[in-house]
Motif scaffolding. Structure first.
Motif, PDB file in Angstrom:
ATOM      1  N   ARG A 137       0.834  -1.207   0.000  1.00 48.21           N
ATOM      2  CA  ARG A 137       0.000   0.000   0.000  1.00 48.21           C
ATOM      3  C   ARG A 137       0.864   1.250   0.000  1.00 48.21           C
ATOM      4  NH1 ARG A 137      -4.828  -0.730  -1.282  1.00 48.21           N
ATOM      5  NH2 ARG A 137      -6.319  -1.964  -0.076  1.00 48.21           N
ATOM      6  N   GLN A 138       1.855   1.256   0.879  1.00 47.45           N
ATOM      7  CA  GLN A 138       2.699   2.457   0.963  1.00 47.45           C
ATOM      8  C   GLN A 138       3.449   2.707  -0.336  1.00 47.45           C
ATOM      9  OE1 GLN A 138       5.231   3.021   4.306  1.00 47.45           O
ATOM     10  NE2 GLN A 138       3.508   3.257   5.721  1.00 47.45           N
ATOM     11  N   LEU A 139       3.672   1.648  -1.076  1.00 45.99           N
ATOM     12  CA  LEU A 139       4.362   1.818  -2.355  1.00 45.99           C
ATOM     13  C   LEU A 139       3.378   2.090  -3.489  1.00 45.99           C
ATOM     14  CD1 LEU A 139       7.007  -0.965  -1.850  1.00 45.99           C
ATOM     15  CD2 LEU A 139       7.475   1.464  -2.139  1.00 45.99           C
ATOM     16  N   GLY A 140       2.120   2.157  -3.144  1.00 46.12           N
ATOM     17  CA  GLY A 140       1.129   2.520  -4.153  1.00 46.12           C
ATOM     18  C   GLY A 140       0.674   1.373  -5.029  1.00 46.12           C
ATOM     19  N   LEU A 141       0.985   0.149  -4.644  1.00 48.49           N
ATOM     20  CA  LEU A 141       0.563  -0.983  -5.475  1.00 48.49           C
ATOM     21  C   LEU A 141      -0.787  -1.511  -4.997  1.00 48.49           C
ATOM     22  CD1 LEU A 141       3.868  -1.025  -5.643  1.00 48.49           C
ATOM     23  CD2 LEU A 141       3.387  -3.135  -6.862  1.00 48.49           C
ATOM     24  N   HIS A 142      -1.767  -0.652  -5.090  1.00 52.86           N
ATOM     25  CA  HIS A 142      -3.080  -0.997  -4.550  1.00 52.86           C
ATOM     26  C   HIS A 142      -3.736  -2.123  -5.344  1.00 52.86           C
ATOM     27  CE1 HIS A 142      -2.688   2.463  -1.961  1.00 52.86           C
ATOM     28  NE2 HIS A 142      -2.404   3.207  -3.021  1.00 52.86           N
ATOM     29  N   ASP A 143      -3.486  -2.144  -6.636  1.00 55.60           N
ATOM     30  CA  ASP A 143      -4.119  -3.192  -7.443  1.00 55.60           C
ATOM     31  C   ASP A 143      -3.643  -4.574  -7.011  1.00 55.60           C
ATOM     32  OD1 ASP A 143      -1.596  -2.707  -8.251  1.00 55.60           O
ATOM     33  OD2 ASP A 143      -1.998  -2.841 -10.396  1.00 55.60           O
ATOM     34  N   PHE A 144      -2.430  -4.584  -6.494  1.00 53.82           N
ATOM     35  CA  PHE A 144      -1.906  -5.840  -5.981  1.00 53.82           C
ATOM     36  C   PHE A 144      -2.749  -6.325  -4.816  1.00 53.82           C
ATOM     37  CE2 PHE A 144       1.995  -7.250  -7.821  1.00 53.82           C
ATOM     38  CZ  PHE A 144       2.217  -8.457  -7.202  1.00 53.82           C
ATOM     39  N   VAL A 145      -3.039  -5.411  -3.940  1.00 48.93           N
ATOM     40  CA  VAL A 145      -3.821  -5.770  -2.758  1.00 48.93           C
ATOM     41  C   VAL A 145      -5.237  -6.169  -3.169  1.00 48.93           C
ATOM     42  CG1 VAL A 145      -4.568  -4.965  -0.493  1.00 48.93           C
ATOM     43  CG2 VAL A 145      -2.413  -4.153  -1.441  1.00 48.93           C
ATOM     44  N   ASP A 146      -5.712  -5.576  -4.269  1.00 53.43           N
ATOM     45  CA  ASP A 146      -7.065  -5.910  -4.719  1.00 53.43           C
ATOM     46  C   ASP A 146      -7.183  -7.371  -5.129  1.00 53.43           C
ATOM     47  OD1 ASP A 146      -7.718  -3.322  -4.285  1.00 53.43           O
ATOM     48  OD2 ASP A 146      -7.517  -2.687  -6.378  1.00 53.43           O
ATOM     49  N   ARG A 147      -6.050  -7.972  -5.445  1.00 49.08           N
ATOM     50  CA  ARG A 147      -6.096  -9.366  -5.878  1.00 49.08           C
ATOM     51  C   ARG A 147      -5.668 -10.317  -4.771  1.00 49.08           C
ATOM     52  NH1 ARG A 147      -6.287  -9.179 -11.584  1.00 49.08           N
ATOM     53  NH2 ARG A 147      -6.467 -11.445 -11.547  1.00 49.08           N
ATOM     54  N   LEU A 148      -5.682  -9.824  -3.571  1.00 43.43           N
ATOM     55  CA  LEU A 148      -5.275 -10.663  -2.440  1.00 43.43           C
ATOM     56  C   LEU A 148      -5.998 -12.007  -2.432  1.00 43.43           C
ATOM     57  CD1 LEU A 148      -4.822  -8.687   0.898  1.00 43.43           C
ATOM     58  CD2 LEU A 148      -3.178 -10.022  -0.395  1.00 43.43           C
ATOM     59  N   ASP A 149      -7.296 -11.950  -2.789  1.00 39.48           N
ATOM     60  CA  ASP A 149      -8.069 -13.189  -2.702  1.00 39.48           C
ATOM     61  C   ASP A 149      -7.544 -14.244  -3.663  1.00 39.48           C
ATOM     62  OD1 ASP A 149     -10.846 -12.711  -0.996  1.00 39.48           O
ATOM     63  OD2 ASP A 149      -9.936 -10.880  -1.769  1.00 39.48           O
ATOM     64  N   ASP A 150      -7.087 -13.792  -4.820  1.00 39.93           N
ATOM     65  CA  ASP A 150      -6.518 -14.755  -5.765  1.00 39.93           C
ATOM     66  C   ASP A 150      -5.316 -15.455  -5.143  1.00 39.93           C
ATOM     67  OD1 ASP A 150      -8.406 -13.899  -7.465  1.00 39.93           O
ATOM     68  OD2 ASP A 150      -7.077 -12.790  -8.810  1.00 39.93           O
ATOM     69  N   TYR A 151      -4.448 -14.639  -4.544  1.00 39.66           N
ATOM     70  CA  TYR A 151      -3.263 -15.218  -3.932  1.00 39.66           C
ATOM     71  C   TYR A 151      -3.645 -16.110  -2.747  1.00 39.66           C
ATOM     72  CZ  TYR A 151      -0.389 -12.189  -6.827  1.00 39.66           C
ATOM     73  OH  TYR A 151       0.217 -11.592  -7.896  1.00 39.66           O
ATOM     74  N   ALA A 152      -4.626 -15.658  -2.003  1.00 34.69           N
ATOM     75  CA  ALA A 152      -5.054 -16.453  -0.850  1.00 34.69           C
ATOM     76  C   ALA A 152      -5.605 -17.803  -1.300  1.00 34.69           C
ATOM     77  CB  ALA A 152      -6.107 -15.683  -0.057  1.00 34.69           C
ATOM     78  N   HIS A 153      -6.299 -17.774  -2.417  1.00 35.35           N
ATOM     79  CA  HIS A 153      -6.866 -19.022  -2.935  1.00 35.35           C
ATOM     80  C   HIS A 153      -5.754 -19.997  -3.294  1.00 35.35           C
ATOM     81  CE1 HIS A 153      -9.048 -21.606  -5.896  1.00 35.35           C
ATOM     82  NE2 HIS A 153      -9.959 -21.514  -4.939  1.00 35.35           N
TER      83      HIS A 153
END
Lengths: 211, 211
Positions: A137-153
């Motif tokens: 988040r601090q690095l501005g990679l918000h889209d990455f965080v938006d896909r957290l569920d994919d990674y969690a899966h």
DNA sequence: CCATGATAGATAGTCCCGCTATCGGAAGTG
DNA sequence: CACTTCCGATAGCGGGACTATCTATCATGG
């Protein structure tokens, strides 16, 4: 066998073996006299484990000692051992400030809830994941965080295999080793496999690109 | 801004900032006189990137420099950049002997073929994965290797998300950062998520166990 | 049965890494 | 003009992972 043989069989220099014994990574040999001791293939196996943890897993000697201590501890229920293995891998870095970390923690807990995972909020794994999310988040990679569920899966699928492998272990000792090594070497393995898959997919995507 | 402000905004001590500049992690500021220079928010952003790579990603300063150099290089096609990002994460440890490594490499290449991945055999990612497979074999965790395909499948799903995120990036600079950070921070993130999923599944499996 | 060489244990030294401290001289600032 | 800040350079420090050395012992083979 004696130290010299242990050294030549394992490829670890004698002074280093002594160092590992001093540091508590390697149990002492069976003493036969004041300055003589015998070692067996358990020592050899342990040495190989140590080198795997250090070289492949990238652990420090101190962390490797803790891992091994957990392995040796007889009262180790699998669930508890898993906790010990986790402690080892968690980076204690404090990257982001408290506020960002709090937000990130909430985010991770949300994710945990969405996944239906039952995990206590103060688990070190939560803190570790939150640290990374905060950094992203601090690095501005918000889209990455938006896909957290994919990674969690994907992580869930991996954990399913992990636990299945552990469950199939015939003996408790084997279980303990499987948990620890599965985590520590498994991280390295997954990193490698991920790169492999990336190379493939990237080649497909950008095959028209340079080179 | 000047160094002092950069330091207070980033939380990185001034001497450390100078050290990073010496080491080539941070470009010099715009000189305004013999002993004065200006820095802007690009420096601030870069500093945050550096700390993320070091603290969260666990990279060494030398490796971080290489990563950053790849980011700065203007001729960076995405595919090539991906390669650069990979080099950085690959451990150069030589754990197992040549024979074991050869066998493990063959095993990994088999896996690559089964997955339908198109990857050249001399890719560093192959070597990295082979190193781990070799270590697992030498430690007698053969059942782990038997489930390689499961892990590879998960890795493939992860890579799909990775590449999708990269593709959606609006600008090339953002792409480069997404590739590098997605890999380096992504490894840490996945490790955390994997632990989370393990805790959940392990609790389900061994809920009758101690504690 | 004794010379030779390996061994245990202890201590000190080495090398690298990631900073950190200090210093001299120059520039901005009130 | 005093005072702070800055640049650049050099030197130092603390921790981690070994590595070298030394002494007192012991095994062994000629």
């Amino acid at each position: 066998m004696r130290v010299g043989e242990l050294s030549s069989l394992s490829g670890v220099p004698t002074p280093t073996i002594k160092y590992y014994m001093r540091e508590g990574l390697l149990p002492p040999g069976e003493r036969t006299s004041r300055n003589q001791a015998h070692y067996d293939d358990r020592h050899l196996r342990r040495l190989r484990l140590i080198r795997a943890l250090l070289d492949v897993g990238g652990l420090s000697v101190a962390v490797a000692r803790d891992v091994i201590a957990a392995l040796d501890s007889p009262d180790t229920g699998t669930h508890k051992l898993l906790g010990a293995a986790q402690q080892t891998v968690i980076r204690t870095a404090a990257y982001c400030d408290d506020e960002a970390r709090e937000d990130a923690t909430a985010e991770v807990l949300d994710l945990v809830h969405r996944q239906g995972w039952k995990v206590s909020a103060d688990s070190p794994a939560v803190a570790a994941a939150a640290e990374v999310v905060g950094a992203l988040r601090q690095l501005g990679l918000h889209d990455f965080v938006d896909r957290l569920d994919d990674y969690a899966h994907a992580a869930d699928a991996i954990a399913a295999t992990d636990l299945d492998l552990v469950r199939r272990r015939p003996d408790v000792d084997g279980m303990a080793e499987a948990v620890v090594l599965g985590n520590i070497l498994g991280d390295a393995l997954l990193a490698g496999l991920r790169r492999l898959a990336q190379v493939h997919r990237s080649a497909e995507l950008f095959s028209s690109g340079p080179e």
